[in-house]
Design an enzyme around this catalytic site. Structure first.
Site, PDB file in Angstrom:
ATOM      1  CE  LYS A  39      -0.341  -0.233   5.028  1.00  0.00           C
ATOM      2  NZ  LYS A  39      -1.214  -0.671   6.145  1.00  0.00           N
ATOM      3  NE  ARG A 135      -6.653   0.600  11.641  1.00  0.00           N
ATOM      4  CZ  ARG A 135      -5.415   0.380  11.205  1.00  0.00           C
ATOM      5  NH1 ARG A 135      -4.510   1.338  11.287  1.00  0.00           N
ATOM      6  NH2 ARG A 135      -5.066  -0.774  10.673  1.00  0.00           N
ATOM      7  CE1 TYR A 267      14.735  31.197   6.079  1.00  0.00           C
ATOM      8  CE2 TYR A 267      14.841  28.847   5.579  1.00  0.00           C
ATOM      9  CZ  TYR A 267      14.700  30.164   5.159  1.00  0.00           C
ATOM     10  OH  TYR A 267      14.533  30.449   3.834  1.00  0.00           O
ATOM     11  CG  MET A 315      11.136  23.866   0.332  1.00  0.00           C
ATOM     12  SD  MET A 315      10.272  25.031  -0.709  1.00  0.00           S
ATOM     13  CE  MET A 315       8.907  25.493   0.331  1.00  0.00           C
TER      14      MET A 315
HETATM   15  C1  LIG Z   1      -0.436  -1.757   6.685  1.00  0.00           C
HETATM   16  C2  LIG Z   1      -0.994  -3.017   7.176  1.00  0.00           C
HETATM   17  C3  LIG Z   1      -0.163  -4.088   7.489  1.00  0.00           C
HETATM   18  C4  LIG Z   1       1.347  -3.995   7.473  1.00  0.00           C
HETATM   19  O1  LIG Z   1       1.777  -3.450   8.705  1.00  0.00           O
HETATM   20  P1  LIG Z   1       3.340  -3.287   9.045  1.00  0.00           P
HETATM   21  O2  LIG Z   1       3.339  -2.771  10.419  1.00  0.00           O
HETATM   22  O3  LIG Z   1       3.861  -2.306   8.061  1.00  0.00           O
HETATM   23  O4  LIG Z   1       3.916  -4.636   8.889  1.00  0.00           O
HETATM   24  C5  LIG Z   1      -0.752  -5.270   7.854  1.00  0.00           C
HETATM   25  N1  LIG Z   1      -2.108  -5.399   7.926  1.00  0.00           N
HETATM   26  C6  LIG Z   1      -2.928  -4.374   7.643  1.00  0.00           C
HETATM   27  C7  LIG Z   1      -4.390  -4.565   7.757  1.00  0.00           C
HETATM   28  C8  LIG Z   1      -2.412  -3.151   7.271  1.00  0.00           C
HETATM   29  O5  LIG Z   1      -3.231  -2.145   6.989  1.00  0.00           O
END
Ligand SMILES: *Cc1c(COP(=O)(O)O)cnc(C)c1O
Length: 387
Positions: A39, A135, A267, A315
């Site tokens: 993802k 969640r 800065y 930046m």
């Molecule tokens: C992103 C995600 C993972 C991977 O988690 P990591 O901590 O990066 O290994 C696994 N399961 C779900 C449902 C996720 O959204």
């Protein structure tokens, strides 16, 4: 001449980390299959680049966007592809069906949509239960309705069609074991009135759980950050876990300032020299994805040697201390994170996690694949140039 900044993505390291995840998962006793979690554009590493590194070894790929899933199919990925949040509208379902995508179902609305869609072929389902993370996922009182929907979807009942899934909230935390045990008990209790569930495959573990609680690796595991060589733990570095860095963010010193004690840098003048100081200016700033929150003192590697940043991140530039690196000067190579400079250390200094550093790599930074992998399917490789 482009700005001297680039991110190298080591495909061989990515592959090493994936295979390590699967081996670690096998310690739990079952031969778990591993979704490569790609993802967020493979945590900033490039979706098709990850497909190139893993296309012939991964058991499956897991991500969020249908468009990204379709791109994987277009470059020849034939393994299962799992949409981690499932589909969002009924219209998405046609694409799932057409491209043979597996879907997470986390709420009753999705089951309703699926039922109404009357697809000729039902996608494989990961039914997500909320075991305490609060969640996504179904809670116990919704399970009778979910089962009723599933029974009506004759297509989901077949072998391999339905997998049960949950997600751990504290697998990465020290002392997270109690929370894992509590979530596992809750997960089991939710299935008490569903005897057939005992025969279904199960998917529980993210990177942290694979590494620390391999017994939770059941039929499918879901490694994300560990594929990219980041440690999920604040207290264990990636190298000690056997992981190799995948992304190395490189730049060079583009200017030098020799300042006297009492002078300031950058800065806000937050760095004040206490001795004559050689200041190296690095062509990398927050618009490249380097965290602006990284305070002065954040580690950085110049010419293969560790030193630290000075003052605020701008930046397009940041400053570092070359006083004790006399051989370093304009043109010296810099590693912001990656090989020789663990991203987790930089992330910790900046009050964040390596996940965020990787995902925040800016579009303006050119990314290059290094570390060739022998790969049977070359279509993913050819498509990479389009990223
Ligand atoms: C992103 C995600 C993972 C991977 O988690 P990591 O901590 O990066 O290994 C696994 N399961 C779900 C449902 C996720 O959204």
């Amino acid at each position: 001449m482009p700005r001297p900044i680039q991110a190298d993505v080591d495909l061989a390291a990515l592959r090493h980390n994936y295979l390590l995840a699967r081996r670690r998962a096998a310690r739990g006793g079952t031969a778990a299959r591993a979704w490569a979690v790609v993802k967020a554009n493979a945590y900033g590493h490039g979706l098709l680049r990850a497909a190139k590194a893993l296309g012939d070894v991964a058991d499956g790929f897991a991500l969020l966007d249908i468009d990204e899933a379709v791109r994987l199919r277009q470059v020849g990925i034939r393994q299962p592809i799992l949409l981690l949040e499932g589909f969002f509208t009924a219209a998405d379902l046609a694409a799932c069906s057409e491209h043979g995508l597996s879907v997470v179902i986390h709420c009753l609305d999705q089951l309703q949509m699926l039922r109404q869609a009357r697809l000729p072929r039902c996608p494989p389902i990961h039914l997500k239960l909320n075991s305490g993370m609060n969640r996504l996922g179904l809670v116990a009182r919704q399970l009778p309705a979910a089962r009723e929907h599933l029974a009506a979807l004759a297509c989901a009942g077949g072998a391999g069609g339905l997998t049960l899934m949950t997600h751990f909230a504290e697998a990465d935390a020290d002392g997270g074991e109690a929370c894992i045990r509590w979530q596992l008990e809750r997960f089991a209790r939710m299935l008490d009135d569903w005897p057939q569930a005992a025969a279904l495959p199960v998917s529980l573990a993210n990177s942290a759980a694979i590494l620390r609680y391999p017994a939770t690796a059941r039929d499918w595991v879901r490694p994300g950050i560990m594929l990219y060589g980041g440690s999920p733990f604040a207290t264990a570095d990636a190298a000690s876990l056997g992981l190799r860095p995948v992304m190395t963010l490189r730049s060079t010193i583009l200017a030098l300032q020799e300042i006297a004690a009492g002078e300031r840098v950058g800065y806000g003048g937050t760095f004040v020299a206490t001795r004559p100081t050689r200041v190296g200016i690095v062509a990398c700033g927050y618009a490249d994805g380097y965290p602006r929150h990284a305070p002065g003192g954040t580690p950085i590697v110049v010419g293969g040697q560790r030193t630290q940043t000075l003052g605020r991140v701008s930046m397009d530039m940041l400053a570092c201390d070359l006083t004790d690196l006399p051989a370093a000067g304009v043109g010296s190579p810099v590693v912001l994170w990656g090989e020789g400079m663990p991203a987790d250390e930089v992330a910790t200094a900046a009050g964040t996690i390596s996940y965020e550093l990787f995902c925040a790599l800016a579009r303006r930074v050119p990314v290059r694949s290094v570390g060739e992998v022998a790969q049977e399917s070359s279509r993913a490789g050819r498509a990479e140039g389009r990223e």
